[in-house]
Design a protein around this motif. Structure first.
Motif, PDB file in Angstrom:
ATOM      1  N   ALA A 119       1.087  -1.021  -0.239  1.00 13.31           N
ATOM      2  CA  ALA A 119      -0.041   0.203  -0.168  1.00 13.31           C
ATOM      3  C   ALA A 119       1.005   1.332   0.211  1.00 13.31           C
ATOM      4  CB  ALA A 119      -1.220  -0.617   1.187  1.00 13.31           C
ATOM      5  N   ALA A 120       2.226   1.134   0.612  1.00 10.86           N
ATOM      6  CA  ALA A 120       2.693   2.200   1.007  1.00 10.86           C
ATOM      7  C   ALA A 120       3.507   2.544  -0.556  1.00 10.86           C
ATOM      8  CB  ALA A 120       3.305   2.701   2.512  1.00 10.86           C
ATOM      9  N   THR A 121       3.653   1.502  -1.214  1.00  9.72           N
ATOM     10  CA  THR A 121       4.148   1.786  -2.004  1.00  9.72           C
ATOM     11  C   THR A 121       3.053   2.166  -3.442  1.00  9.72           C
ATOM     12  OG1 THR A 121       6.020  -0.331  -1.635  1.00  9.72           O
ATOM     13  CG2 THR A 121       5.827   0.653  -3.682  1.00  9.72           C
ATOM     14  N   GLY A 122       2.355   1.704  -3.470  1.00  9.96           N
ATOM     15  CA  GLY A 122       1.702   2.171  -4.305  1.00  9.96           C
ATOM     16  C   GLY A 122       1.174   3.980  -4.275  1.00  9.96           C
ATOM     17  N   ALA A 123       1.223   3.878  -2.940  1.00 14.22           N
ATOM     18  CA  ALA A 123       0.527   5.327  -2.517  1.00 14.22           C
ATOM     19  C   ALA A 123       1.594   6.611  -2.914  1.00 14.22           C
ATOM     20  CB  ALA A 123       0.060   5.700  -1.255  1.00 14.22           C
ATOM     21  N   ARG A 124       0.583   7.477  -3.327  1.00 12.09           N
ATOM     22  CA  ARG A 124       2.111   9.079  -3.146  1.00 12.09           C
ATOM     23  C   ARG A 124       2.397   9.531  -2.385  1.00 12.09           C
ATOM     24  NH1 ARG A 124       1.113  14.880  -3.463  1.00 12.09           N
ATOM     25  NH2 ARG A 124      -1.606  14.306  -3.052  1.00 12.09           N
ATOM     26  N   ARG A 125       1.187   9.851  -1.057  1.00 10.31           N
ATOM     27  CA  ARG A 125       1.575  10.226   0.765  1.00 10.31           C
ATOM     28  C   ARG A 125       0.668   8.406   1.335  1.00 10.31           C
ATOM     29  NH1 ARG A 125      -1.073  15.494   0.411  1.00 10.31           N
ATOM     30  NH2 ARG A 125      -3.325  14.685   0.063  1.00 10.31           N
ATOM     31  N   ILE A 126       1.901   8.305   2.173  1.00 13.41           N
ATOM     32  CA  ILE A 126       1.392   7.360   3.804  1.00 13.41           C
ATOM     33  C   ILE A 126       1.119   8.191   4.679  1.00 13.41           C
ATOM     34  CG2 ILE A 126       3.039   5.894   4.006  1.00 13.41           C
ATOM     35  CD1 ILE A 126       1.206   3.628   4.562  1.00 13.41           C
ATOM     36  N   GLY A 127       0.003   8.006   5.704  1.00 14.81           N
ATOM     37  CA  GLY A 127       0.023   8.745   6.945  1.00 14.81           C
ATOM     38  C   GLY A 127      -1.044   7.044   7.627  1.00 14.81           C
ATOM     39  N   THR A 128       0.363   8.319   9.390  1.00 16.56           N
ATOM     40  CA  THR A 128       0.019   7.188  10.644  1.00 16.56           C
ATOM     41  C   THR A 128      -0.812   8.306  10.822  1.00 16.56           C
ATOM     42  OG1 THR A 128       1.854   7.343  10.833  1.00 16.56           O
ATOM     43  CG2 THR A 128       2.094   5.442   9.623  1.00 16.56           C
ATOM     44  N   VAL A 129      -2.002   7.348  11.878  1.00 16.24           N
ATOM     45  CA  VAL A 129      -2.431   7.654  12.492  1.00 16.24           C
ATOM     46  C   VAL A 129      -2.720   6.421  14.150  1.00 16.24           C
ATOM     47  CG1 VAL A 129      -5.135   8.721  13.426  1.00 16.24           C
ATOM     48  CG2 VAL A 129      -4.350   9.718  11.669  1.00 16.24           C
ATOM     49  N   CYS A 130      -2.274   7.491  15.335  1.00 13.90           N
ATOM     50  CA  CYS A 130      -2.411   7.004  17.212  1.00 13.90           C
ATOM     51  C   CYS A 130      -1.247   6.190  16.352  1.00 13.90           C
ATOM     52  CB  CYS A 130      -3.764   6.762  16.946  1.00 13.90           C
ATOM     53  SG  CYS A 130      -3.443   5.474  18.533  1.00 13.90           S
ATOM     54  N   ASN A 131      -1.308   4.720  16.357  1.00 13.54           N
ATOM     55  CA  ASN A 131      -0.485   3.129  16.572  1.00 13.54           C
ATOM     56  C   ASN A 131      -0.612   3.176  15.593  1.00 13.54           C
ATOM     57  OD1 ASN A 131       0.228   3.539  19.802  1.00 13.54           O
ATOM     58  ND2 ASN A 131      -1.239   2.876  20.060  1.00 13.54           N
ATOM     59  N   GLY A 132      -0.650   3.850  14.346  1.00 12.38           N
ATOM     60  CA  GLY A 132      -0.427   3.111  13.135  1.00 12.38           C
ATOM     61  C   GLY A 132       0.758   3.597  12.493  1.00 12.38           C
ATOM     62  N   THR A 133       1.491   4.052  13.184  1.00 14.80           N
ATOM     63  CA  THR A 133       3.236   4.078  13.293  1.00 14.80           C
ATOM     64  C   THR A 133       3.727   2.443  13.986  1.00 14.80           C
ATOM     65  OG1 THR A 133       3.313   5.973  14.124  1.00 14.80           O
ATOM     66  CG2 THR A 133       4.892   4.739  13.666  1.00 14.80           C
ATOM     67  N   ALA A 134       2.970   2.113  14.771  1.00 18.43           N
ATOM     68  CA  ALA A 134       3.391   0.838  15.071  1.00 18.43           C
ATOM     69  C   ALA A 134       2.562  -0.824  13.658  1.00 18.43           C
ATOM     70  CB  ALA A 134       2.762   0.068  16.415  1.00 18.43           C
ATOM     71  N   LEU A 135       2.190  -0.180  13.321  1.00 25.30           N
ATOM     72  CA  LEU A 135       1.960  -1.171  12.036  1.00 25.30           C
ATOM     73  C   LEU A 135       2.838  -0.974  10.839  1.00 25.30           C
ATOM     74  CD1 LEU A 135      -1.999  -1.313  12.129  1.00 25.30           C
ATOM     75  CD2 LEU A 135      -1.126  -3.009  12.909  1.00 25.30           C
ATOM     76  N   LEU A 136       3.038  -0.018  11.080  1.00 28.12           N
ATOM     77  CA  LEU A 136       4.213   0.758   9.952  1.00 28.12           C
ATOM     78  C   LEU A 136       4.917  -0.049   9.782  1.00 28.12           C
ATOM     79  CD1 LEU A 136       3.195   1.527   6.452  1.00 28.12           C
ATOM     80  CD2 LEU A 136       4.320   3.837   6.819  1.00 28.12           C
ATOM     81  N   ALA A 137       5.902   0.166  10.972  1.00 25.33           N
ATOM     82  CA  ALA A 137       6.753   0.234  11.675  1.00 25.33           C
ATOM     83  C   ALA A 137       7.468  -0.878  11.094  1.00 25.33           C
ATOM     84  CB  ALA A 137       6.897  -0.067  13.023  1.00 25.33           C
ATOM     85  N   PRO A 138       6.955  -2.246  10.982  1.00 21.91           N
ATOM     86  CA  PRO A 138       7.611  -3.908  10.366  1.00 21.91           C
ATOM     87  C   PRO A 138       8.579  -3.963   9.011  1.00 21.91           C
ATOM     88  CG  PRO A 138       5.920  -4.194  12.025  1.00 21.91           C
ATOM     89  CD  PRO A 138       5.558  -2.699  11.849  1.00 21.91           C
ATOM     90  N   THR A 139       7.371  -2.860   8.604  1.00 18.32           N
ATOM     91  CA  THR A 139       7.153  -2.641   6.612  1.00 18.32           C
ATOM     92  C   THR A 139       9.585  -2.322   6.298  1.00 18.32           C
ATOM     93  OG1 THR A 139       6.371  -0.371   6.617  1.00 18.32           O
ATOM     94  CG2 THR A 139       4.805  -2.103   6.334  1.00 18.32           C
TER      95      THR A 139
END
Length: 312
Positions: A93-113
């Motif tokens: 998802a992050a690779t295909g999008a122009r921008r990616i944002g994290t809200v609250c603990n969304g950062t913890a979900l995206l970090a392992p990528t």
């Protein structure tokens, strides 16, 4: 140009975080041509239950993989450790999008990528140490409300999701549209990326309407001299009674509270601009740059130069 925005939900998300969705919806009403296509998505398109118990129907990500301009990842109230399939999905998802944002603990979900490695990200203070320990390659900031680092936009969550969404709208459509949306939301203050998660005004927590009114008046008029008599007059109290009640409810004198609020404004300006110190002092309501220095030392134990370096 129509921009598709995906709100990627996981179980246990906070309903208040979806204030970000309202920002884009209102921007559609403010800008001709409805520039945003808004969709709520999840890994499998199943109903997703929020922390409060409300359930939202979602669209499966596979039905629109790679089709989104911006993907906002909403974490749960408590950090989730994603499985391998989720990590792979978010990386795609992050690779295909122009921008990616994290809200609250969304950062913890995206970090392992691995996509946040070397990036500066905003994280709620209570979760910052744990995230930094699990992912030492990420530069975690536990103080700022939201941060942009390249295509990665991150926020501390909760009401900070609104500030982040307004910044995204400003990036797309300009400051006038974002400001119009902020006004429709009846926001008292639209926080910049330099603003901190803590609020000195909130920390004072006065109980009575009179003291809250006095503090609100002071906050709106920090560039004025703001004597105790002036504040007392605003709430129709004698100077002596006002001073006693103010100290009893806030734990500090009116003069110290005003100094603290001015220091907060000065800190934001120092971290978000290159204005000369004299200008920052004047905008924050201080009589001189030296007075501002002393206030910053008392409130934050930092110099103006320290705060400037922190934003570099």
């Amino acid at each position: 140009m129509n921009r598709s925005i995906a709100f990627f939900l996981f179980p246990g998300f906070q309903l208040v975080d979806l204030g970000a969705m309202t920002v884009f919806d209102l921007a559609n009403n403010e800008y001709a041509g409805r520039p945003y296509d808004l969709r709520i998505v999840s890994a499998h398109g199943t109903p997703i239950r929020s922390a409060a118990g409300a359930t939202l129907q979602t669209q499966a990500w596979r039905e629109a993989d790679g089709a989104f301009d911006t993907v906002l990842v909403f974490g749960a109230a408590d950090p989730i450790v994603p499985d391998a399939d989720t990590v792979a999905l978010l990386r795609r998802a992050a690779t295909g999008a122009r921008r990616i944002g994290t809200v609250c603990n969304g950062t913890a979900l995206l970090a392992p990528t691995g996509l946040l490695d070397g990036r500066l990200v905003a994280v709620r203070a209570m979760h910052a140490a744990g995230l930094q320990k699990r992912h030492p390659a990420i530069r975690v900031d536990p103080e700022r409300v939201w941060i942009r680092d390249g295509k990665i936009w991150s926020s501390a969550g909760m009401t900070a999701s609104i500030d982040l969404a307004l910044a995204l709208v400003e990036d797309d459509l300009g400051a006038d549209v974002a400001l119009a949306v902020a006004r429709r939301l009846v926001l008292y203050h639209w926080r910049s990326g330099a603003d901190t998660q803590s609020s000195n005004l909130l920390d004072m927590r006065p109980k009575s309407d009179r003291i809250r009114t006095a503090l609100g008046y002071a906050r709106r008029n920090l560039r004025l001299p703001l004597s105790i008599d002036e504040l007392a007059d605003q709430v129709h109290m004698s100077r002596r009674h006002f001073t006693r009640m103010f100290r009893a409810e806030t734990g500090q004198s009116p003069a110290r509270a005003i100094e603290t609020m001015r220091a907060e404004v000065a800190r934001t300006l120092l971290e978000s601009s290159t204005l000369p110190l004299d200008t920052v002092a004047r905008e924050a309501g201080f009589a001189s740059a030296n007075q501002m220095r002393m206030a910053l030392a008392r409130v934050y134990r930092q110099t103006p130069q320290d705060l400037r370096r922190r934003s570099d």
